[in-house]
Design a protein around this motif. Structure first.
Motif, PDB file in Angstrom:
ATOM      1  N   ARG A  36       0.826  -1.223   0.000  1.00 53.74           N
ATOM      2  CA  ARG A  36       0.000   0.000   0.000  1.00 53.74           C
ATOM      3  C   ARG A  36       0.852   1.261   0.000  1.00 53.74           C
ATOM      4  N   THR A  37       2.005   1.205   0.661  1.00 48.87           N
ATOM      5  CA  THR A  37       2.789   2.430   0.862  1.00 48.87           C
ATOM      6  C   THR A  37       4.229   2.315   0.380  1.00 48.87           C
ATOM      7  N   ASN A  38       4.609   1.173  -0.201  1.00 50.78           N
ATOM      8  CA  ASN A  38       5.999   0.981  -0.594  1.00 50.78           C
ATOM      9  C   ASN A  38       6.090   0.597  -2.070  1.00 50.78           C
ATOM     10  N   SER A  39       7.250   0.852  -2.645  1.00 52.94           N
ATOM     11  CA  SER A  39       7.486   0.560  -4.048  1.00 52.94           C
ATOM     12  C   SER A  39       7.404  -0.937  -4.306  1.00 52.94           C
ATOM     13  N   HIS A  40       6.690  -1.301  -5.369  1.00 50.95           N
ATOM     14  CA  HIS A  40       6.569  -2.716  -5.714  1.00 50.95           C
ATOM     15  C   HIS A  40       7.913  -3.287  -6.140  1.00 50.95           C
ATOM     16  N   ARG A  41       8.783  -2.442  -6.699  1.00 46.06           N
ATOM     17  CA  ARG A  41      10.105  -2.919  -7.092  1.00 46.06           C
ATOM     18  C   ARG A  41      10.918  -3.364  -5.875  1.00 46.06           C
ATOM     19  N   ILE A  42      10.828  -2.575  -4.818  1.00 51.18           N
ATOM     20  CA  ILE A  42      11.551  -2.941  -3.594  1.00 51.18           C
ATOM     21  C   ILE A  42      10.989  -4.235  -3.019  1.00 51.18           C
ATOM     22  N   LEU A  43       9.669  -4.389  -3.036  1.00 49.99           N
ATOM     23  CA  LEU A  43       9.058  -5.613  -2.506  1.00 49.99           C
ATOM     24  C   LEU A  43       9.462  -6.824  -3.338  1.00 49.99           C
TER      25      LEU A  43
END
Length: 785
Positions: free
Chosen positions: A45-52
């Protein structure tokens, strides 16, 4: 109230947590996998999908590494067992690879009279009684000279045996310990010689450790020297009552080289150096002296962590401090959370199993608790209370794996003792280590440090004597997952949702505990657990009506055994609060040694034994315990009360087959063993105690029905037990042999193994604990996981 409402999670923190989750994911894939999926949905919800996605890729990569490390450790152990199949006297030449660790020192003697240490050697070639053996991994030697240093080439004559692991349900993966320390064999030195001196940084550090150790012994009052050695060198050598007092008061961390100690020591060094450099106008006018002192702190943190024993918490703190100092060297302001995350990420990339090091895990959770408490807005007066409480609560799940209770006075004890320990005792002890050139100053500092240590000790004993402790079982994997998710939701959730989150988390934890209680006391099934207690017997019997029977409790501490500890830990994990039947197969210490330790924690309803009075030739320890058991109101039953009828528990019939109708006066103790057969539905188990040939013959002559699906082999697989005629009468599908890796008797004997060759055999020395379970119709069995 918390300082913020809804925060994105730092990308470095996401990667660090992903790297840390690999080892738990391998251990509990379903629980950790589901919890990780929930966390990813929340973070998306609040973080970059790339980082995840990068975090998921890192988790997969680390999981592969963990599996490789565990598989490699298992292969290494099997190769070492094959090479060193039995205890032998060996000559080995190798290199010292770790700092000597000194234990059990008598500080009332002169320093010259001391010299017992534990060292780890890399010795690939062994000459064992004329046989040349190749050993991978390292060898731990006890009784070595403490003046040895890392890098030294040494020759040792030692009685060696393969390392012994006690593998029981819920006790953790033994491969993890081997992968972390690489020790495959150990033994006592008979003779030792240093062949050449090392020339490494570690050599210099070990020489410094030896020198400081000798100065502590020479200048501190004898009773406080062990406390100073623990604080400065990380050598835990306290009396049992001292260790218990510090553990029960929650102050054990004050006598360990924690991350806080390292930060205090290194930051003090940096501030002192900076104060000197500022007074040099030619240098201070041309550059930022803070950067120079930060560079020295960066190097000093690693040297101090090594000097102080190299614990997991010290290395993690050194890594975190190094990141902060490197940031300062670059002219930037360090971010505490990012420094913490980078140190965690680096530690897991170097060692994917780092999370399973106890000191590392405690340091990690305590730091996380302190970081969380910093977000809580309170007055300065309450800040120490909140910080201490948050650190203790964060450490609680880890502490429950190490101890059976949580001290309720730990917050108050820490508020009193921590300032004295960290702001007085620690600085004084550290100043003492560098004041040896000035004997009067050194002696004065030793006296002052001893005074501070005695105050800390008095607080620890006072808090411990209150007895205010909450006995709790270790948390299950699902409970740990809920706690982790709750911390995540509280960190990034909306303020109005925090109370519902806490309520739901509490309900789920209670539900998980109810499931653990149900699993620990099965109803409708018969479960036999042959525990791994080394050379001895300890068998948990979960009866179909929920009652618990314990047959033997393994060797006690008098024999160097861990039977009582193993049984207590197994009962805690199964959420058991009492033992309905405690049965002793026969009065030998490898069977009764752990019983007293068990009975001090768990009430005993009934005691079964073949001999109500123990023979005098075995001593008086068991008799004293039996007298206390009788005074406590425990029901005593002997052969005359037990033989001739079935004792039924929830449909399971427990039959005592021998010695019946009473003990045979002419027979040996082993041949008067309590032999128990349990029938449930269409299946049965037979537990033979230490019965040998004579009792086996009597059993065949007096019992018509012996057929059983599961056999606990008599007398640890000795050649004097399990004759072919008895085996033909029993016709077991599975046989379990309880014996120790390093036993001096050669159990199990080859003759017995040949007799059992057509049957599945599970040995505690090879497979760990064995579980056999039946609902009366079907059977499941195998090594415990």
């Amino acid at each position: 109230m918390l300082a913020s409402d809804r925060l994105p999670t730092d990308s470095t923190t996401i990667l660090a947590v992903a790297a840390s989750l690999a080892a738990p994911l391998v251990s509990a894939p379903w629980v950790v996998g589901i919890a990780t999926s929930i966390a990813l949905l929340w973070l998306s919800r609040t973080n970059s999908h790339r980082i995840l996605l990068l975090g998921v890729a890192l988790l997969v990569y680390q999981s592969v590494r963990v599996n490789e490390r565990l598989h490699g450790a298992a292969q290494l152990y099997h190769r070492s067992r094959f090479a060193l199949s039995s205890p032998k006297r060996c000559v080995l030449k190798g290199t010292v690879v770790r700092s000597p660790v000194v234990f059990a020192r008598d500080t009332t003697k002169t320093p010259a009279a001391l010299g017992q240490a534990r060292v780890d050697l890399d010795a690939p070639q062994l000459d064992c009684e004329g046989e040349l053996l190749s050993i991978e991994g390292w060898i731990r030697i006890y009784g070595a000279p403490e003046r040895w240093n890392r890098g030294d080439r040494v020759a040792v004559v030692a009685d060696l045996a393969t390392r012994s692991f006690l593998r029981n349900p819920g006790s953790g993966d033994a491969r993890t310990r081997l992968a972390l320390d690489h020790i495959v064999a150990s033994g006592q030195a008979v003779d030792a010689e240093r062949l050449s001196v090392g020339h490494r940084i570690g050599t210099v550090v070990d020489r410094a450790r030896y020198f400081v150790r000798q100065r502590i012994i020479a200048t501190y009052p004898g009773a406080t020297a062990p406390f100073a050695r623990a604080l400065v060198l990380g050598e835990t050598d306290l009396q049992d009552e001292e260790t218990t007092a510090f553990r029960r008061s929650g102050l054990a961390h004050l006598l360990a080289v924690s991350g806080t100690h390292l930060v205090i020591a290194v930051i003090a060094l940096g501030r002192g150096l900076q104060a000197i450099l500022v007074r040099l106008p030619s240098l201070a006018g041309r550059m930022d002296v803070g950067r120079i002192s930060a560079l020295f702190c960066l190097l000093g943190s690693w040297l101090y962590a090594d000097f102080a024993g190299g614990s997991g918490s010290a290395w993690r703190a050194a890594a975190m401090l190094s990141v902060a100092m490197l940031t300062r060297c670059m002219g930037r302001r360090p971010n505490t959370l990012r420094c913490f995350s980078l140190s965690l990420l680096g530690a897991n990339l170097i060692e994917p199993l780092a999370i399973y090091d106890a000191s590392f895990a405690l340091s990690l959770t305590a730091t996380a608790g302190l970081a969380f408490s910093a977000r809580i807005q309170v007055s300065r007066l309450w800040r120490p209370v909140i910080a201490t409480t948050a650190a203790m609560l964060a450490c609680a799940p880890v502490l429950l794996y190490l101890a059976p209770e949580l001290p309720l006075v730990s917050v108050a004890a820490n508020l009193l003792a921590a300032p004295i320990g960290e702001l007085a005792a620690l600085p004084l002890c550290l100043l003492h280590t560098v004041s040896w050139c000035f004997p009067a100053v050194e002696s004065g500092l030793a006296l002052l440090a001893s005074g501070a240590l005695w105050v800390v000790r008095a607080i620890a004993h006072g808090a411990s004597e209150t007895g205010a402790a909450l006995p709790l079982p270790p948390p299950t994997a699902s409970q740990l997952a809920v706690l982790a998710l709750t911390a995540l939701f509280l960190h990034g959730g909306r303020r109005r949702c925090r109370k519902p989150v806490l309520i739901v988390a509490a309900l789920v934890i209670v539900l998980a505990e109810w499931c653990a209680i149900r699993q620990g006391s099965l109803r409708g099934s018969l479960r036999i657990t042959v525990l791994d207690v080394g050379q001895g017997d300890a068998i948990l019997i979960d009866l179909p009506d929920g009652k618990l029977m314990l047959l033997d409790a393994g060797p006690g501490e008098a024999l160097g055994g861990n039977g009582g500890r193993v049984v207590r830990a197994a009962l805690r994990r199964r959420r058991r609060s009492r033992i309905d039947i405690l049965a002793l197969s026969h009065p030998h210490p490898d069977h009764y040694g752990g019983m007293e330790a068990v009975s001090t924690v768990f009430p005993i309803a009934a005691y079964w034994s073949p001999q109500l009075v123990r023979p005098d030739r075995h001593g008086h320890a068991l008799q004293r315990w039996l007298d206390s058991l009788r005074r406590g109101g425990t029901q005593w039953l002997g052969p005359r009360q037990l033989c001739g009828r079935s004792h039924v528990f929830g449909g399971a019939a427990v039959d005592v087959l021998a010695p019946c109708p009473d003990i045979a006066a002419h027979a040996k103790v082993n041949d008067n063993s309590l032999i128990i057969r349990i029938r449930f539905g269409s299946h049965a188990v037979l537990l033979m105690g230490d019965a040998e040939a004579e009792q086996e013959q009597r059993l065949l002559a007096t019992q018509r029905e012996l057929r059983s699906d599961f056999l606990k082999v008599g007398h640890h697989g000795s050649r004097t037990s399990t004759n072919p005629a008895l085996l033909a009468a029993i016709k077991p599908q599975l046989a379990a042999i309880s014996c120790g890796v390093r036993n001096r008797f050669g159990h199990p004997h080859r003759q017995t193994l040949r007799t059992l060759s057509q049957i599945d055999i599970w040995r505690t020395d090879e497979h760990g604990a064995t579980i056999w379970q039946s609902d009366g119709q079907t059977i499941t069995s195998g090594p415990a996981r």
